[in-house]
Design a protein around this motif. Structure first.
Motif: not given
Lengths: 156, 156
Positions: B83-92, B138-156
Motif C-alpha cells: 500500500f502506498v498512501l495517496n497523500q494528495k487525496e488525503l490532504d484534499n 461526501e458519503v452517506k454511509r460508513r460502507t461508502q466511506a470505506v469503499e471511497k477511502a480504499k479507492r483513493l488509496s487513503i487506507i490499505p
DNA sequence: AACAGCCTCATCCTTTCGGGTGATTTTGCT
DNA sequence: AGCAAAATCACCCGAAAGGATGAGGCTGTT
C-alpha cells in the motif's frame, strides 16, 4: 592548405584576436603615455581588457557543451494489482449466487434498500440474503463481510 | 588532476600558444623597435595574470551553467502489492487525526461502540467523528466511506 | 412424487447508524 | 494571553441494519 587552416582555425582565430588586441594596447599606450602619464589607469585597463579576454576565451572554449541530464520521471502506474478471484475460498464459503450478488453490491457501499431496488426484489429479501450471508461468512456486520471478502480476494 | 588537465587541455593549449605568441611578439618588438623597457614586461605579466584570472573566473562562475538538455526517461514502477498512501487525496479531504483513526477502524468492520472502546472515548464522540467524516468525504454511509477511502488509496 | 436447495417475502423486535444541535475542554498557534 | 480548531460528550429522533422465525414457490435430482 585549407585542411591545415581548418584544423588550426581556432588557433589562428585567437592569435589574430590577440594581435588585434596588442595593436589596441599599443595605441592605448601611446595615448596614455604621451597625453596623460597615468600609469595606474593604463595598467588597470590592461588588466581589465585581458581579464575580459580570458573570460571571453573561456566562455568560447567551453561554450556549447550540451550536457545531458537524464531526469527520471516516474510514470504513474495505476494501482491495479489485477484482481484474481480466490475460487477456493469462495467455494469454502458455499455462498449462493444471490448472496454473492448482494455481497458485491454491499462492497460498493449500497444500502439494503438500494440493493433491493437494483435486484428488483423487496427489502425483506435482501435482509434475508444478507442475514444468511453473514452467517456463512461468520461475521456480524456488512462492513466486516466486505472487509473479509476483500481480504480473501473474493471481491476486488 | 590529470582528468582536469585532459578536460581543459584545449584551453591550456590555446593559452600556452597565446603566451608563446605574446613572448614572440615582445621579442620581435624588442628586436625591431628597440623599445623594450621594464614597464613592458611588467605590463605583460599583468596582462597574462589577469587573463588567467579571467579564465579562472569564467570557468568558476559559469560552470554551473551547462545548457542542459532534459531528457525525460520513463521509468517503469513495478506495481507494488504494498500500500502506498495517496497523500494528495488525503490532504484534499482535510481530515483530522481522530477522523482518520475512526475511518481506519471502520474499514476493519468495527462498530461505533467497538471503536469507542478501542479509542477510550464515548460512543457519542465516535458518532460525532463519523458524522464529520461522512460530511468531508461526501458519503452517506460508513460502507461508502470505506469503499471511497480504499479507492483513493487513503487506507490499505 | 419426494426431497433438498434456493429464492422470495413477511412480521416482530432489537440494535446500530446517522443527522441535528449544543456544550465544554484541550490543544496548537500566534 | 487569546483565538481557532479539534476533541470530547450529551440528548433526541428517525432511518437502516440485523436476528429470529415462518411460509410459499421454483428447480433439479433421485
Amino acid at each position: 592548405m585549407f585542411k591545415a587552416f581548418k584544423k588550426h582555425k581556432d588557433l589562428i582565430l585567437y592569435s589574430s584576436s590577440l594581435a588585434l588586441l596588442l595593436l589596441l594596447l599599443r595605441w592605448l599606450e601611446f595615448r596614455f603615455l604621451v597625453l596623460s602619464t597615468s600609469l595606474d589607469i593604463y595598467i588597470g585597463i590592461i588588466a581589465a581588457v585581458f581579464m575580459g579576454l580570458g573570460i571571453w576565451l573561456a566562455l568560447k572554449l567551453f561554450k556549447p557543451k550540451p550536457k545531458t541530464i537524464v531526469v527520471e520521471k516516474e510514470v504513474y502506474v495505476t494501482p491495479t494489482p489485477e484482481f484474481v478471484l480466490n475460487q477456493k475460498e469462495l467455494d469454502n464459503l458455499n455462498l449462493t449466487i444471490r448472496e454473492l450478488e448482494v455481497l458485491e453490491l454491499m462492497a460498493k457501499g449500497m444500502s439494503n434498500k438500494e440493493i433491493a431496488d437494483q435486484l428488483f426484489v423487496s427489502l425483506n429479501t435482501i435482509k434475508t440474503h444478507s442475514g444468511k450471508l453473514f452467517e456463512k461468512m461468520e461475521v456480524k456486520r456488512r462492513t466486516q463481510a466486505v472487509e473479509k471478502a476483500k481480504r480473501l480476494s473474493i471481491i476486488p
